[in-house]
Write an enzyme that holds these catalytic residues in place. Structure first.
Site, mmCIF file in Angstrom:
data_model
loop_
_atom_site.group_PDB
_atom_site.id
_atom_site.type_symbol
_atom_site.label_atom_id
_atom_site.label_comp_id
_atom_site.label_asym_id
_atom_site.label_seq_id
_atom_site.Cartn_x
_atom_site.Cartn_y
_atom_site.Cartn_z
ATOM 1 N N GLU A 93 0.706 -1.426 0.110
ATOM 2 C CA GLU A 93 0.094 0.204 0.081
ATOM 3 C C GLU A 93 1.071 1.327 0.272
ATOM 4 O OE1 GLU A 93 -2.772 0.007 3.357
ATOM 5 O OE2 GLU A 93 -4.101 -1.479 2.539
ATOM 6 N N CYS A 106 3.053 8.585 1.528
ATOM 7 C CA CYS A 106 3.514 7.512 2.382
ATOM 8 C C CYS A 106 3.618 6.175 1.836
ATOM 9 C CB CYS A 106 2.381 7.431 3.489
ATOM 10 S SG CYS A 106 2.731 6.328 4.937
ATOM 11 N N CYS A 113 6.097 -7.013 6.912
ATOM 12 C CA CYS A 113 6.887 -6.615 7.891
ATOM 13 C C CYS A 113 7.869 -7.520 8.717
ATOM 14 C CB CYS A 113 6.287 -5.607 8.788
ATOM 15 S SG CYS A 113 7.099 -4.735 9.847
ATOM 16 N N CYS A 117 5.237 -5.165 16.072
ATOM 17 C CA CYS A 117 4.423 -4.057 16.962
ATOM 18 C C CYS A 117 2.935 -4.653 16.768
ATOM 19 C CB CYS A 117 4.588 -3.153 16.169
ATOM 20 S SG CYS A 117 6.081 -2.478 15.777
ATOM 21 N N CYS A 120 -0.073 -2.827 15.178
ATOM 22 C CA CYS A 120 -0.059 -2.489 13.593
ATOM 23 C C CYS A 120 -0.547 -3.404 12.791
ATOM 24 C CB CYS A 120 1.561 -2.061 13.235
ATOM 25 S SG CYS A 120 1.666 -1.535 11.656
ATOM 26 N N CYS A 338 -0.639 2.618 5.682
ATOM 27 C CA CYS A 338 0.601 3.238 6.116
ATOM 28 C C CYS A 338 0.952 2.850 7.369
ATOM 29 C CB CYS A 338 0.505 4.728 5.631
ATOM 30 S SG CYS A 338 1.229 4.901 4.032
#
Length: 345
Positions: A93, A106, A113, A117, A120, A338
Protein backbone atom coordinates in the site's frame (compact mmCIF):
# COMPACT_ATOMS: atom_id res chain seq x y z
CA UNK A 1 15.20 -18.78 -24.12
CA UNK A 2 16.88 -15.57 -22.88
CA UNK A 3 16.70 -15.02 -19.12
CA UNK A 4 15.48 -11.45 -19.11
CA UNK A 5 16.92 -9.11 -16.51
CA UNK A 6 15.07 -6.23 -14.87
CA UNK A 7 16.57 -3.35 -16.80
CA UNK A 8 16.20 -0.93 -13.91
CA UNK A 9 18.71 -2.94 -11.90
CA UNK A 10 21.38 -1.68 -14.33
CA UNK A 11 23.34 1.52 -13.81
CA UNK A 12 23.67 4.07 -16.59
CA UNK A 13 27.23 2.87 -17.28
CA UNK A 14 26.00 -0.72 -17.55
CA UNK A 15 23.35 0.36 -20.05
CA UNK A 16 25.97 2.20 -22.07
CA UNK A 17 28.19 -0.90 -22.01
CA UNK A 18 25.29 -3.04 -23.21
CA UNK A 19 24.78 -0.92 -26.31
CA UNK A 20 28.50 -0.75 -27.07
CA UNK A 21 28.64 -4.56 -26.85
CA UNK A 22 25.78 -4.69 -29.37
CA UNK A 23 27.73 -2.50 -31.78
CA UNK A 24 25.63 0.58 -31.04
CA UNK A 25 26.51 4.01 -29.64
CA UNK A 26 27.06 4.41 -25.88
CA UNK A 27 24.74 7.44 -25.72
CA UNK A 28 21.84 5.09 -26.45
CA UNK A 29 22.22 3.95 -22.84
CA UNK A 30 21.71 7.54 -21.71
CA UNK A 31 18.46 7.73 -23.69
CA UNK A 32 17.12 4.51 -22.19
CA UNK A 33 18.15 5.59 -18.67
CA UNK A 34 16.23 8.84 -19.09
CA UNK A 35 13.13 6.97 -20.25
CA UNK A 36 13.32 4.59 -17.29
CA UNK A 37 13.79 7.15 -14.54
CA UNK A 38 12.97 10.73 -15.59
CA UNK A 39 10.08 9.83 -17.91
CA UNK A 40 8.81 6.74 -16.05
CA UNK A 41 8.39 4.53 -19.15
CA UNK A 42 6.26 1.45 -18.49
CA UNK A 43 7.31 -0.38 -21.66
CA UNK A 44 10.01 -0.25 -24.30
CA UNK A 45 7.39 0.84 -26.85
CA UNK A 46 7.06 4.08 -24.85
CA UNK A 47 10.63 4.97 -25.85
CA UNK A 48 9.63 6.74 -29.02
CA UNK A 49 13.00 8.31 -29.87
CA UNK A 50 14.51 4.81 -30.23
CA UNK A 51 14.25 2.83 -33.44
CA UNK A 52 11.92 -0.16 -33.61
CA UNK A 53 15.01 -2.37 -33.96
CA UNK A 54 16.49 -0.99 -30.73
CA UNK A 55 13.20 -1.37 -28.87
CA UNK A 56 12.91 -4.98 -30.04
CA UNK A 57 16.47 -5.61 -28.90
CA UNK A 58 15.60 -4.30 -25.45
CA UNK A 59 12.41 -6.40 -25.38
CA UNK A 60 14.42 -9.52 -26.16
CA UNK A 61 16.93 -8.96 -23.36
CA UNK A 62 15.17 -7.09 -20.57
CA UNK A 63 11.91 -6.52 -18.70
CA UNK A 64 10.58 -3.44 -16.91
CA UNK A 65 9.09 -4.74 -13.67
CA UNK A 66 6.80 -1.78 -13.24
CA UNK A 67 4.23 -1.56 -10.47
CA UNK A 68 0.51 -1.33 -11.19
CA UNK A 69 -1.97 0.60 -9.06
CA UNK A 70 -4.50 -2.20 -8.67
CA UNK A 71 -7.15 -0.27 -6.78
CA UNK A 72 -7.33 3.35 -5.66
CA UNK A 73 -9.65 4.70 -2.97
CA UNK A 74 -10.34 8.36 -2.25
CA UNK A 75 -11.40 9.43 1.22
CA UNK A 76 -13.89 12.16 2.04
CA UNK A 77 -10.96 14.16 3.46
CA UNK A 78 -9.00 13.85 0.21
CA UNK A 79 -6.64 11.06 1.26
CA UNK A 80 -5.90 8.58 -1.54
CA UNK A 81 -4.94 4.97 -0.84
CA UNK A 82 -3.31 2.81 -3.50
CA UNK A 83 -3.15 -0.96 -3.49
CA UNK A 84 0.00 -1.49 -5.51
CA UNK A 85 0.51 -4.78 -7.34
CA UNK A 86 4.12 -5.82 -7.93
CA UNK A 87 5.47 -7.86 -10.84
CA UNK A 88 5.21 -11.10 -8.80
CA UNK A 89 1.57 -10.38 -7.85
CA UNK A 90 2.35 -9.38 -4.27
CA UNK A 91 0.58 -6.23 -3.04
CA UNK A 92 1.68 -3.29 -0.90
CA UNK A 93 0.00 0.00 0.00
CA UNK A 94 0.90 3.62 -0.51
CA UNK A 95 -1.04 6.71 0.51
CA UNK A 96 -1.35 10.31 -0.70
CA UNK A 97 -2.07 12.71 2.15
CA UNK A 98 -3.06 16.25 1.14
CA UNK A 99 -3.18 19.45 3.18
CA UNK A 100 -3.85 23.03 2.10
CA UNK A 101 -0.15 23.63 1.45
CA UNK A 102 1.38 20.31 0.43
CA UNK A 103 0.88 16.70 -0.55
CA UNK A 104 2.74 13.87 1.15
CA UNK A 105 3.42 10.35 -0.12
CA UNK A 106 3.47 7.58 2.47
CA UNK A 107 5.34 4.68 0.85
CA UNK A 108 6.11 1.06 1.69
CA UNK A 109 9.55 -0.54 1.84
CA UNK A 110 8.69 -4.22 2.43
CA UNK A 111 5.92 -6.65 1.53
CA UNK A 112 4.61 -7.31 5.03
CA UNK A 113 6.92 -6.50 7.93
CA UNK A 114 9.86 -8.05 9.77
CA UNK A 115 8.75 -6.70 13.14
CA UNK A 116 6.00 -7.55 15.62
CA UNK A 117 4.41 -4.30 16.78
CA UNK A 118 1.18 -5.48 18.40
CA UNK A 119 -0.86 -2.42 17.45
CA UNK A 120 -0.03 -2.40 13.74
CA UNK A 121 -2.10 -4.10 11.06
CA UNK A 122 0.93 -4.60 8.80
CA UNK A 123 2.81 -6.46 11.55
CA UNK A 124 0.13 -9.15 11.37
CA UNK A 125 1.32 -9.92 7.83
CA UNK A 126 4.30 -12.17 7.24
CA UNK A 127 7.24 -10.41 5.60
CA UNK A 128 7.38 -11.81 2.08
CA UNK A 129 10.32 -9.83 0.73
CA UNK A 130 12.02 -6.46 0.53
CA UNK A 131 10.95 -4.00 -2.16
CA UNK A 132 13.47 -3.22 -4.87
CA UNK A 133 14.59 0.40 -5.34
CA UNK A 134 12.51 0.77 -8.51
CA UNK A 135 9.37 -0.50 -6.73
CA UNK A 136 9.80 2.15 -4.05
CA UNK A 137 10.49 4.78 -6.70
CA UNK A 138 7.39 3.78 -8.67
CA UNK A 139 5.13 4.36 -5.67
CA UNK A 140 6.40 7.92 -5.47
CA UNK A 141 5.93 8.49 -9.21
CA UNK A 142 2.35 7.18 -9.03
CA UNK A 143 1.47 9.44 -6.09
CA UNK A 144 3.11 12.42 -7.77
CA UNK A 145 0.83 11.87 -10.76
CA UNK A 146 -2.20 11.63 -8.49
CA UNK A 147 -1.15 14.82 -6.70
CA UNK A 148 -0.97 16.66 -10.03
CA UNK A 149 -4.26 15.17 -11.19
CA UNK A 150 -6.35 15.76 -8.05
CA UNK A 151 -4.62 18.75 -6.45
CA UNK A 152 -2.95 20.46 -9.40
CA UNK A 153 0.46 20.50 -7.75
CA UNK A 154 3.47 18.17 -7.60
CA UNK A 155 4.21 15.94 -4.66
CA UNK A 156 6.02 17.93 -1.98
CA UNK A 157 7.00 15.40 0.73
CA UNK A 158 7.70 11.70 1.21
CA UNK A 159 7.52 9.63 4.39
CA UNK A 160 8.66 6.03 4.68
CA UNK A 161 5.87 5.00 7.03
CA UNK A 162 4.08 2.42 4.93
CA UNK A 163 4.38 -1.34 5.09
CA UNK A 164 7.66 -2.62 6.47
CA UNK A 165 10.61 -1.36 8.49
CA UNK A 166 12.74 0.81 6.16
CA UNK A 167 15.99 0.17 8.02
CA UNK A 168 15.53 -3.58 7.51
CA UNK A 169 15.73 -2.83 3.77
CA UNK A 170 18.34 -0.12 4.08
CA UNK A 171 20.39 -0.62 0.87
CA UNK A 172 17.32 -0.58 -1.36
CA UNK A 173 15.73 2.36 0.48
CA UNK A 174 18.93 4.38 0.05
CA UNK A 175 19.15 3.51 -3.65
CA UNK A 176 15.52 4.56 -4.12
CA UNK A 177 16.11 7.87 -2.32
CA UNK A 178 19.20 8.47 -4.45
CA UNK A 179 17.02 8.09 -7.55
CA UNK A 180 14.20 10.23 -6.12
CA UNK A 181 16.60 13.07 -5.27
CA UNK A 182 18.73 12.81 -8.42
CA UNK A 183 18.26 15.36 -11.19
CA UNK A 184 18.09 12.33 -13.47
CA UNK A 185 15.16 11.06 -11.42
CA UNK A 186 12.55 13.21 -9.66
CA UNK A 187 14.92 15.89 -8.38
CA UNK A 188 13.28 16.14 -4.93
CA UNK A 189 15.18 17.68 -2.04
CA UNK A 190 16.26 15.07 0.56
CA UNK A 191 15.10 17.53 3.21
CA UNK A 192 11.53 16.75 2.10
CA UNK A 193 12.00 13.03 2.80
CA UNK A 194 11.52 11.41 6.21
CA UNK A 195 12.50 7.82 7.01
CA UNK A 196 10.62 6.42 9.98
CA UNK A 197 12.06 3.56 12.00
CA UNK A 198 10.79 1.63 14.99
CA UNK A 199 14.22 2.07 16.56
CA UNK A 200 16.93 -0.11 14.97
CA UNK A 201 19.81 1.47 16.88
CA UNK A 202 22.79 0.17 14.88
CA UNK A 203 21.18 1.26 11.60
CA UNK A 204 20.52 4.75 12.93
CA UNK A 205 24.25 5.02 13.61
CA UNK A 206 25.03 3.70 10.13
CA UNK A 207 22.79 6.34 8.56
CA UNK A 208 24.66 9.01 10.50
CA UNK A 209 28.00 7.61 9.32
CA UNK A 210 26.72 7.52 5.74
CA UNK A 211 26.07 11.27 5.93
CA UNK A 212 22.52 11.03 4.66
CA UNK A 213 20.54 14.24 4.17
CA UNK A 214 16.96 13.13 4.76
CA UNK A 215 15.09 13.44 8.06
CA UNK A 216 14.68 10.80 10.76
CA UNK A 217 11.52 9.85 12.64
CA UNK A 218 11.32 7.23 15.39
CA UNK A 219 8.17 5.37 16.39
CA UNK A 220 8.68 5.50 20.14
CA UNK A 221 5.24 5.06 21.77
CA UNK A 222 6.71 4.69 25.25
CA UNK A 223 9.85 5.80 27.06
CA UNK A 224 9.30 3.12 29.70
CA UNK A 225 11.16 -0.08 28.79
CA UNK A 226 8.55 -2.53 30.05
CA UNK A 227 5.67 -0.74 28.32
CA UNK A 228 7.60 -0.34 25.08
CA UNK A 229 8.45 -4.05 25.04
CA UNK A 230 4.78 -4.87 25.56
CA UNK A 231 3.75 -2.66 22.66
CA UNK A 232 6.62 -3.71 20.36
CA UNK A 233 8.14 -7.01 21.57
CA UNK A 234 11.09 -6.85 19.16
CA UNK A 235 12.43 -3.84 21.08
CA UNK A 236 13.76 -6.22 23.76
CA UNK A 237 16.73 -6.47 21.38
CA UNK A 238 16.97 -2.69 21.07
CA UNK A 239 16.72 -1.27 24.62
CA UNK A 240 15.98 2.40 25.18
CA UNK A 241 19.49 3.19 26.41
CA UNK A 242 20.92 1.95 23.09
CA UNK A 243 18.31 3.91 21.16
CA UNK A 244 19.10 7.04 23.13
CA UNK A 245 22.83 6.64 22.44
CA UNK A 246 22.15 6.07 18.74
CA UNK A 247 19.99 9.19 18.52
CA UNK A 248 22.60 11.28 20.31
CA UNK A 249 25.17 9.96 17.84
CA UNK A 250 22.81 10.82 14.96
CA UNK A 251 22.38 14.40 16.12
CA UNK A 252 26.09 14.86 16.78
CA UNK A 253 26.90 13.76 13.22
CA UNK A 254 23.99 15.34 11.32
CA UNK A 255 22.77 18.27 13.47
CA UNK A 256 19.27 17.18 12.38
CA UNK A 257 16.42 17.07 14.90
CA UNK A 258 14.59 13.79 15.44
CA UNK A 259 10.81 13.47 15.25
CA UNK A 260 9.24 11.07 17.72
CA UNK A 261 6.02 9.45 16.53
CA UNK A 262 4.00 8.61 19.61
CA UNK A 263 0.56 6.99 19.76
CA UNK A 264 -1.32 7.47 23.03
CA UNK A 265 -3.52 4.51 24.03
CA UNK A 266 -6.11 4.18 26.75
CA UNK A 267 -4.79 2.42 29.88
CA UNK A 268 -1.38 1.73 28.27
CA UNK A 269 0.58 4.98 28.09
CA UNK A 270 -1.95 7.67 29.02
CA UNK A 271 -0.82 8.09 32.64
CA UNK A 272 1.40 10.61 34.42
CA UNK A 273 4.35 8.18 34.66
CA UNK A 274 4.38 7.71 30.88
CA UNK A 275 4.23 11.44 30.28
CA UNK A 276 7.12 12.14 32.63
CA UNK A 277 9.20 9.37 31.04
CA UNK A 278 8.69 10.82 27.55
CA UNK A 279 9.65 14.32 28.68
CA UNK A 280 12.82 12.96 30.28
CA UNK A 281 13.72 10.95 27.15
CA UNK A 282 13.20 13.96 24.89
CA UNK A 283 15.67 16.02 26.87
CA UNK A 284 18.56 13.82 25.72
CA UNK A 285 18.43 14.98 22.10
CA UNK A 286 16.90 17.91 20.16
CA UNK A 287 13.55 16.67 18.92
CA UNK A 288 9.87 17.28 18.35
CA UNK A 289 6.95 14.99 19.13
CA UNK A 290 3.99 14.01 16.95
CA UNK A 291 1.24 12.66 19.16
CA UNK A 292 -0.84 10.30 17.03
CA UNK A 293 -4.57 9.80 17.20
CA UNK A 294 -4.92 6.01 17.02
CA UNK A 295 -7.12 4.33 14.44
CA UNK A 296 -8.15 0.99 16.08
CA UNK A 297 -7.70 -2.17 14.00
CA UNK A 298 -9.97 -4.29 16.24
CA UNK A 299 -11.69 -4.28 19.64
CA UNK A 300 -8.59 -5.47 21.47
CA UNK A 301 -6.30 -3.89 24.02
CA UNK A 302 -5.24 -0.92 21.85
CA UNK A 303 -7.90 1.77 22.02
CA UNK A 304 -7.77 5.49 21.45
CA UNK A 305 -6.99 7.57 24.54
CA UNK A 306 -9.31 10.39 25.49
CA UNK A 307 -8.61 14.03 24.69
CA UNK A 308 -7.54 14.83 28.25
CA UNK A 309 -4.57 12.47 27.97
CA UNK A 310 -3.40 14.11 24.75
CA UNK A 311 -3.75 17.55 26.28
CA UNK A 312 -1.74 16.44 29.34
CA UNK A 313 1.07 15.26 27.04
CA UNK A 314 1.03 18.52 25.08
CA UNK A 315 1.17 20.65 28.23
CA UNK A 316 4.02 18.67 29.79
CA UNK A 317 6.08 18.74 26.63
CA UNK A 318 5.51 22.43 25.94
CA UNK A 319 6.25 23.32 29.57
CA UNK A 320 9.67 21.76 28.94
CA UNK A 321 10.20 23.64 25.63
CA UNK A 322 9.64 20.54 23.51
CA UNK A 323 7.65 21.11 20.32
CA UNK A 324 4.61 18.84 20.20
CA UNK A 325 1.63 18.46 17.86
CA UNK A 326 -1.38 16.17 17.69
CA UNK A 327 -1.76 14.42 14.33
CA UNK A 328 -5.34 13.50 13.57
CA UNK A 329 -6.09 10.27 11.77
CA UNK A 330 -6.71 10.64 8.03
CA UNK A 331 -8.64 8.56 5.53
CA UNK A 332 -10.74 6.78 8.16
CA UNK A 333 -13.52 5.97 5.72
CA UNK A 334 -11.11 4.08 3.44
CA UNK A 335 -9.12 2.52 6.26
CA UNK A 336 -5.87 4.06 4.99
CA UNK A 337 -3.12 2.07 6.60
CA UNK A 338 0.49 3.14 5.95
CA UNK A 339 1.46 1.40 9.15
CA UNK A 340 -0.65 3.10 11.77
CA UNK A 341 0.75 6.50 10.85
CA UNK A 342 -1.23 7.43 7.74
CA UNK A 343 -2.18 10.71 9.35
CA UNK A 344 1.28 12.11 8.78
CA UNK A 345 1.29 15.36 6.83
Amino acid sequence: MVDKKDIRSLTKDQLRDFFVAQGDKAFRGNQVYEWLWSKGAHSFDDMTNLSKTTRLQLEQNFVINHIKVDTMQRSEDGTVKNAVRLHDDLVVESVLIPTNTRTTACVSSQVGCSLDCNFCATAQLKRMRNLNPDEIYDQVVAIDRESRLYYNRPLSNIVFMGMGEPLMNYPNVIKAIDKITSEEGLGMSPKRITVSTSGISKMIKKMADDNIKFKLAVSLHSAIEETRNQIMPFTKNFPLIELREALSYWYKKTKSKITFEYVVWKDINDDKKSIEALVKFCKHVPCKVNLIEYNPIDDGMFQQANQNALEAYIKALEDNQIVAKVRRSRGKDIDAACGQLANKS
